[in-house]
Design a protein around this motif. Sequence first.
Motif, PDB file in Angstrom:
ATOM      1  N   ASP A 574       0.813  -1.214   0.000  1.00  0.00           N
ATOM      2  CA  ASP A 574       0.000   0.000   0.000  1.00  0.00           C
ATOM      3  C   ASP A 574       0.849   1.267   0.000  1.00  0.00           C
ATOM      4  N   ARG A 575       2.034   1.204   0.573  1.00  0.00           N
ATOM      5  CA  ARG A 575       2.902   2.389   0.534  1.00  0.00           C
ATOM      6  C   ARG A 575       3.182   2.790  -0.912  1.00  0.00           C
ATOM      7  N   GLY A 576       3.484   1.813  -1.714  1.00  0.00           N
ATOM      8  CA  GLY A 576       3.753   2.109  -3.119  1.00  0.00           C
ATOM      9  C   GLY A 576       2.538   2.663  -3.831  1.00  0.00           C
ATOM     10  N   LYS A 577       1.379   2.088  -3.562  1.00  0.00           N
ATOM     11  CA  LYS A 577       0.146   2.561  -4.196  1.00  0.00           C
ATOM     12  C   LYS A 577      -0.190   3.984  -3.745  1.00  0.00           C
ATOM     13  N   LEU A 578       0.012   4.256  -2.458  1.00  0.00           N
ATOM     14  CA  LEU A 578      -0.295   5.591  -1.958  1.00  0.00           C
ATOM     15  C   LEU A 578       0.648   6.626  -2.564  1.00  0.00           C
ATOM     16  N   TRP A 579       1.926   6.292  -2.625  1.00  0.00           N
ATOM     17  CA  TRP A 579       2.881   7.243  -3.206  1.00  0.00           C
ATOM     18  C   TRP A 579       2.576   7.484  -4.686  1.00  0.00           C
ATOM     19  N   ASP A 580       2.170   6.440  -5.380  1.00  0.00           N
ATOM     20  CA  ASP A 580       1.782   6.607  -6.783  1.00  0.00           C
ATOM     21  C   ASP A 580       0.610   7.584  -6.911  1.00  0.00           C
ATOM     22  N   ALA A 581      -0.348   7.482  -5.982  1.00  0.00           N
ATOM     23  CA  ALA A 581      -1.494   8.391  -6.011  1.00  0.00           C
ATOM     24  C   ALA A 581      -1.052   9.824  -5.755  1.00  0.00           C
ATOM     25  N   PHE A 582      -0.090   9.992  -4.846  1.00  0.00           N
ATOM     26  CA  PHE A 582       0.428  11.336  -4.566  1.00  0.00           C
ATOM     27  C   PHE A 582       1.129  11.911  -5.797  1.00  0.00           C
ATOM     28  N   VAL A 583       1.931  11.091  -6.457  1.00  0.00           N
ATOM     29  CA  VAL A 583       2.652  11.554  -7.653  1.00  0.00           C
ATOM     30  C   VAL A 583       1.657  11.933  -8.750  1.00  0.00           C
ATOM     31  N   ALA A 584       0.632  11.097  -8.930  1.00  0.00           N
ATOM     32  CA  ALA A 584      -0.364  11.379  -9.965  1.00  0.00           C
ATOM     33  C   ALA A 584      -1.134  12.656  -9.666  1.00  0.00           C
ATOM     34  N   ALA A 585      -1.311  12.949  -8.380  1.00  0.00           N
ATOM     35  CA  ALA A 585      -2.049  14.156  -7.992  1.00  0.00           C
ATOM     36  C   ALA A 585      -1.167  15.396  -7.986  1.00  0.00           C
ATOM     37  N   GLY A 586       0.137  15.209  -8.138  1.00  0.00           N
ATOM     38  CA  GLY A 586       1.050  16.346  -8.161  1.00  0.00           C
ATOM     39  C   GLY A 586       1.495  16.821  -6.794  1.00  0.00           C
ATOM     40  N   THR A 587       1.303  15.999  -5.746  1.00  0.00           N
ATOM     41  CA  THR A 587       1.747  16.419  -4.409  1.00  0.00           C
ATOM     42  C   THR A 587       3.043  15.730  -3.995  1.00  0.00           C
ATOM     43  N   ALA A 588       3.577  14.887  -4.861  1.00  0.00           N
ATOM     44  CA  ALA A 588       4.854  14.228  -4.596  1.00  0.00           C
ATOM     45  C   ALA A 588       5.520  13.933  -5.935  1.00  0.00           C
TER      46      ALA A 588
END
Length: 673
Positions: A574-588
């Motif tokens: 889930d860490r990887g999935k969450l970070w992917d969501a952050f990157v896609a949203a432009g916050t990481a």
Amino acid sequence: MADALHALAEEAGLHIHWEDFKGRPQQVSPETLRRVLAAMGLSAESDGEVADSRARLREEAGAGLACLTTEVGQPTPLPPAFAQSAVAVLRHEHGGRREMRLAPSAGGMSLPPVLEPGYHGLEIGDHHLTLAVAPAHGVRVEDATGGRPIFGVAAQIYSLPPRAGEEFGDFGSLAKFCEAAGRGGADVVAMSPSHAGFAADASRFSPYSPSTRLFHNVLYADPTAVFGALDLPGEAPPLGDLVDWEAGARIKLARLRAVYERFAASGDARHRADFAAFRAAGGTLLENHARYEALHAHLGGAGFHDWPEPYRDPGSAAVDAFCHEHVDEVVFHAFLQWLAERSLSDAQARAKAAGMAIGLVADLAVGMDGGGSHVWSRREDVLDGLSIGAPPDLLGPTGQDWGLTNFSPRALQATGFAPFLATLRAALRCAGGVRIDHAMGLRRLWVVPQGMTPHEGCYISYPEEDMLRLVALESHRSGGLVIGEDLGTVPPGFRPRLDRAGVLGMRVLWFEREWDGGYTPPAAYARHAASMTTTHDLPTVAGWWRGNDVAWRERVGHGDASFHETQLAERDADRGKLWDAFVAAGTAQGDPPPVEETDPVVDAALGFVARTESTLAILPAEDLHGLVEQPNLPGTLDEHPNWRRRLPFQGLDDTPARRRMALLAQARPRGER
């Protein structure tokens, strides 16, 4: 007998059949049904008693109805008891009389539409009842802000930096926190419950296990909000890493006693008049609560069930004699409620003065202690002898007994929902909104008879439609926002019904997932909802990233070794999935940071929630500070330091918090009003 018992149970709103978390059908035992019915005042020990109880229910559902709810502009179907009536008289709550001709409808007669929200009198023949006309929906965020999305901060009151001489945060600390949050661009401070606990027993400090929800926790009173600066010598508080509730309460009550003695000896006329008006407005409910507190300080025990028999009835001669002999103690406890109410009102006023559109959002706990002030004062309101909880599930295979009781659905309807309305109004009186804990309780609650296991409980239905209409009406009258905690197993259709009533649901980052297991993007979040990173019962962002919650569950023995291995493996994925969501949203950007490096994750999570479509984003103070530990670990008592953790003493002036507040204000600016 079984068929008749089942018929009575269904008519009373009990669920005879239910499905467990493994999908297996279950049936409630006859003994559980009888005991739950008995708690509702319906005897069912014999065929004759069952027949009598069924007849009483039919009478109450007809001409015995005390309150009828409806919505503005909609025809109102009347109970079958009025099927032969032709005319009704509406008496508007602000004056005026209107004769209304009833119209035939499916199964009976209907009242024509009423266009004015409010509590009106309705007369049909010899029957007099209240017609509660709700608006189309309660106050929404856009009603208070002109359409702009806003953000807020959630905080546990006790965790806030304490004032000088105090062990824990109080309403004075809350006021200061609101001012800082308001200056930082927040429009909401969502606070932990301020309900009255047991002043004589500070070991019972959970904010979600109150003595009553009608009054406040006097340990949070700030006398300086009423009297200004005070010179109150006394014992220095411990101020350790964790809140010491018992030492802090002893110190606080000694200081409050000194304030009361000064007031009693030389209080000025203005304050005396205000206190007298407060007592008069509080009426019997306030008087009984003050009496309970005085008795509890004298008699001790876990609650009134442990007292000698003559003191268990608030109307007894023994109680009257005690209160006559200890009248100063009763007045002292009423005085403490006055101080608490006035200092909480001051916190709300200071929040609004700091530019907040909403200000404080109170938290309404799901129930109250069965031995506390409310049950002692108004036993007829509640399911005495029953505890609310939850049936067995994956994380709690034996079920849960929360040790709390709640209102009897039958008592609510018999009193025109008076106890529910009094509780809701108490929450909204000093705030700009309220969060209803376990909002599914407006539809159904799992109840467990005393002496039985949680698995032996059953679901009991509540008049959801009526209660949501009343929530919308009280929101409309107070101007207060309403949030419903709709997490966990949500019944089908419940969230859309909350939305229609104007009640914001909660969308927590950890639970918002897509069909493929990924995290829901910000644009797909519900508009009429409060989005948030986490809650007090869930891991902070830093704690989640580190797996701190998984480690705690292993430490306290929640689950076996294979369960924890599975949890760790799922968290890693889930860490990887969450970070992917952050990157896609432009916050990481870039690769996920190591497990120990939590600051970038916290920043990305707060930015992510701030970008959601939800009109309100609420960020816990623990996440603003980047803390690892969460306030509460469900399913534990002493194994985890629940409700004792502090926030940094610098408050929102702490560098990480100040920086993150600026990021939130940039994402959700106030602009011009």
